[in-house]
Enzyme design. Structure first.
Site, PDB file in Angstrom:
ATOM      1  CD  GLU A  79       3.809   4.390 -35.141  1.00 37.79           C
ATOM      2  OE1 GLU A  79       4.340   5.523 -35.042  1.00 37.79           O
ATOM      3  OE2 GLU A  79       4.135   3.567 -36.008  1.00 37.79           O
ATOM      4  CD  GLU A  83       0.780  16.132 -44.421  1.00 39.68           C
ATOM      5  OE1 GLU A  83       0.364  15.063 -43.952  1.00 39.68           O
ATOM      6  OE2 GLU A  83       1.754  16.734 -43.966  1.00 39.68           O
ATOM      7  N   GLY A 105       8.248   9.856 -26.601  1.00 36.39           N
ATOM      8  CA  GLY A 105       7.763  10.525 -27.808  1.00 36.39           C
ATOM      9  C   GLY A 105       6.695  11.529 -27.380  1.00 36.39           C
ATOM     10  NE  ARG A 159       1.040   8.800 -45.616  1.00 37.65           N
ATOM     11  CZ  ARG A 159       1.393   9.294 -44.466  1.00 37.65           C
ATOM     12  NH1 ARG A 159       1.565   8.515 -43.431  1.00 37.65           N
ATOM     13  NH2 ARG A 159       1.575  10.581 -44.332  1.00 37.65           N
ATOM     14  CB  SER A 217       0.243   9.522 -36.189  1.00 38.86           C
ATOM     15  OG  SER A 217       0.922   9.012 -35.081  1.00 38.86           O
ATOM     16  NE  ARG A 277      -0.256   7.449 -39.454  1.00 39.89           N
ATOM     17  CZ  ARG A 277       0.526   8.497 -39.741  1.00 39.89           C
ATOM     18  NH1 ARG A 277       0.122   9.728 -39.531  1.00 39.89           N
ATOM     19  NH2 ARG A 277       1.723   8.290 -40.244  1.00 39.89           N
ATOM     20  CG  HIS A 313       5.480   8.064 -46.335  1.00 40.58           C
ATOM     21  ND1 HIS A 313       5.772   8.700 -47.519  1.00 40.58           N
ATOM     22  CD2 HIS A 313       4.909   8.996 -45.549  1.00 40.58           C
ATOM     23  CE1 HIS A 313       5.394   9.974 -47.430  1.00 40.58           C
ATOM     24  NE2 HIS A 313       4.859  10.175 -46.253  1.00 40.58           N
ATOM     25  CD  GLN A 361      10.243  14.753 -43.376  1.00 37.95           C
ATOM     26  OE1 GLN A 361       9.568  14.831 -44.400  1.00 37.95           O
ATOM     27  NE2 GLN A 361      11.488  14.350 -43.395  1.00 37.95           N
ATOM     28  CG  HIS A 411       5.573   6.397 -42.494  1.00 34.69           C
ATOM     29  ND1 HIS A 411       6.671   7.211 -42.274  1.00 34.69           N
ATOM     30  CD2 HIS A 411       4.479   7.169 -42.246  1.00 34.69           C
ATOM     31  CE1 HIS A 411       6.257   8.416 -41.914  1.00 34.69           C
ATOM     32  NE2 HIS A 411       4.922   8.414 -41.862  1.00 34.69           N
ATOM     33  CE  LYS A 434      13.710   1.371 -27.952  1.00 36.91           C
ATOM     34  NZ  LYS A 434      13.400   0.109 -28.613  1.00 36.91           N
ATOM     35  CG  ASP A 464      11.189  -2.434 -27.456  1.00 35.47           C
ATOM     36  OD1 ASP A 464      11.403  -2.954 -28.563  1.00 35.47           O
ATOM     37  OD2 ASP A 464      12.084  -1.894 -26.787  1.00 35.47           O
TER      38      ASP A 464
END
Ligand code: FAD
Ligand code: SIN
Length: 538
Positions: free
Chosen positions: A370, A120, A14, A285, A386, A381, A238, A51, A346, A39, A217
């Site tokens: 994360e 936001e 990521g 949120r 993030s 959050r 979310h 997004q 989320h 993976k 994981d």
């Protein structure tokens, strides 16, 4: 069994893992090179689906300041954010975003070529950078994947699952054991630095915005290795995932749509947020999620609606091209129709306890993104923080390794030999179809450890998790990626369950109907594995 040596291993591709790999390669002395393990395919991650955007507290944004961002983050964090962490991340945002631009990442700009900032929920000013309209994650991933793939000093293993950490008797991490999902072979990889950048846990829940690989994981690996985990009860739901019947992996309708003016309405088309919070649709949120959940319960419906018809049709196409397309694919014209939305799991605020440089409680083991809990997000959050945390911590882990001697370990002890043997001994079981088991786990987590929680139902849920565990008998070796993921999902679900039971208060995303008040005295929760058992650490 193949054995190899590296100066640094990064697990996860990521934004945190990709950017850390590039920065470490740029800055550290790597006699044995760097290995990036993932993976799935290189670009597959939660990051790829982000997004709304990334917080950028930039010098050129005259309306903004770090003090304002710090204050918004701390207010949203429900009293659990760490001031020094928030300050550091906020103050380093300008620097890392300029560095990302140097790596070929592009953010949307106006006609004058200036960066554009959107609003936001719970941000007091427009400060969220975005790319490709509503494809911020994909655009950043694409640019960073390209740089990583071009870099001759970064080896990449795709379709390779990290299954256990190689921790010696002195509690030092010396490498990782991996399972190639194509060849079904194991490889032992030694390194003085192992960085977990394995992302979140959304797939533990029936309804989630997260893609298939978000199975926790890294948390399970760190827990098994004895690392300290923090705030495992804090799962963010979310408020607005697209609620199409039968679609359990839900497409996100970005908070930025509310930032541009869209309103939440009930089945009768009536606005309702005024009943819950004076900040209306732009309340934090957790508040908006509970408001929607409450309306759904009250009206016995599976969704509420987002009315974005107040946004100009041309603007919708330009600002939200992917959301618009997804809605159109489902027969919804955002400019004219209401969008059915409902909450979905989320983001995970809990994680492996780290500082800004990703250091965990185990020497040689780092965690960023994360999977880590730095204390930035507290109990809830703030939107778009993030991705910022991913890049600041990736930058800092690289800084911290600059002057280290990164030679692959020469010797291993019996503890590590035993770990390897646990996976390579002959298996006397057959491959399990984990799909029904996974579905059962996701139902339990959604129904008993979801948006609202209480002791009685959580105890029932924990019992169900224990029964499910007994149906799947795998402590070490598994036979497929899916089995490994399910093994990890069980471990992490039980940790969330135990920690949610322990926190007898409501705070941020952890809402207890039997303890509705916030206890001003309460602090972070910490757990680790001691002598094979879960242990709460004061
Ligand atoms: P990820 O991006 O999840 O990457 C984890 C990587 O680890 C993957 O490559 C995975 O394959 C790999 N991996 C996992 N386990 C193993 C293993 N055992 N072995 C090998 N590899 C493994 N945040 C924002 O700030 N702004 C947004 O606009 C935003 N929008 C979002 C929209 C959606 C739909 C979602 C799901 C999340 C959004 N978020 C957003 C949250 C944000 O995207 C994530 O928190 C962030 O991208 C996490 O990045 P990461 O690098 O830590 O992990
Ligand atoms: C969104 O676009 O609503 C997601 C933003 C985030 O999770 O930070």
């Amino acid at each position: 069994m193949k054995y190899s040596n590296y100066s640094t291993i990064v697990i996860g591709s990521g934004i945190a893992g990709l950017y850390a790999s590039l920065k470490i390669e740029q800055q550290a002395n790597l006699p044995d090179g760097i290995l990036l393990i993932t993976k799935s395919n290189l670009g597959e991650s939660n990051s790829n689906y982000a997004q709304g955007g990334m917080v950028g507290v930039m010098k050129e944004n005259k309306n903004d300041s770090t003090s304002s961002h710090i204050s918004d983050t701390i207010k949203a964090g429900a009293g659990l954010s760490e001031f020094n962490t928030v300050k550091f991340i906020s103050e380093h945002s300008d620097k890392v975003i300029k560095d990302l631009l140097n790596f070929g990442v592009e953010f949307d700009r106006n006609e004058k070529g200036e960066l554009t900032f959107t609003l936001e929920a719970a941000h007091s000013v427009n400060r969220v950078l975005h790319s490709g309209g509503d494809a911020t994650g994909r655009m950043i991933e694409k640019a960073l994947c390209k740089k990583v793939a071009e870099n001759k000093n970064i080896d990449i293993y795709e379709q390779t699952v990290a299954v256990d950490l190689l921790v010696n008797s002195k509690s030092e991490c010396k490498g990782v054991l991996v399972f190639n999902d194509i060849t079904k072979e194991y490889e032992t990889i030694y390194s003085p630095v192992v960085i977990l950048a394995t992302g979140g846990i959304g797939q533990l829940y029936k309804y989630t915005t997260n893609p298939i690989g978000a199975t926790g994981d890294g948390l399970a690996l760190a827990y098994n290795a004895g690392a300290l985990l923090q705030d495992m009860e804090f799962v963010q739901f979310h408020p607005t995932a697209l609620a199409i019947d039968g679609d359990e992996n839900r497409f996100l309708i970005s908070e930025a749509v509310r930032g541009e003016g869209a309103k939440l309405v009930d089945a009768d088309g009536q606005e309702f947020m005024y009943k819950y919070d004076e900040r209306l649709e732009l309340a934090p949120r957790d508040v908006v999620t509970r408001a929607i959940y409450n309306e759904m319960q009250k009206h016995h419906t599976n969704c509420v609606y987002l009315n974005a018809t107040c946004i100009d049709a041309e603007k919708i196409k330009k600002r939200f091209p992917n959301i618009n397309k997804k809605c159109l694919d489902n027969g919804i014209d955002m400019a004219h129709d209401f969008i059915p939305v409902a909450p979905a799991a989320h983001y995970f605020m809990g994680g492996i306890k780290t500082g800004i440089t990703g250091k965990t409680s185990i020497s040689g083991l780092y965690a960023i993104g994360e999977v880590a809990s730095t204390g930035l997000h507290g109990g809830n959050r703030l939107a778009s923080n993030s991705l910022l945390e991913c890049v600041v911590c990736a930058y800092e882990v690289a800084e911290s390794l600059k002057n280290e001697a990164l030679n692959a370990p020469k010797q291993i002890d019996n503890e590590i030999k035993t770990t390897i043997e646990n996976y390579t001994a002959d298996c006397d079981f057959d491959i399990e179809d984990v799909i029904p088991l996974k579905k059962e786990l996701q139902d339990i987590m959604w129904n008993y450890f979801g948006i609202l929680r209480c002791e009685k139902s959580m105890l029932d849920g924990l019992e169900k998790l224990n029964t499910l565990s007994s149906k799947f008998n795998r402590e070490f070796a598994c036979l497929s990626r899916e089995e490994y993921e399910f093994r990890n999902m069980l471990i992490v679900s039980k940790l969330i369950a135990e920690c949610a039971l322990q926190r007898q208060e409501s705070r941020g995303a952890h809402c207890r109907t039997d303890f509705p008040q916030t206890n001003e005295e309460s602090v972070h929760s910490h757990v680790s594995k001691k002598e094979g058992e879960l242990c709460f650490v004061k």
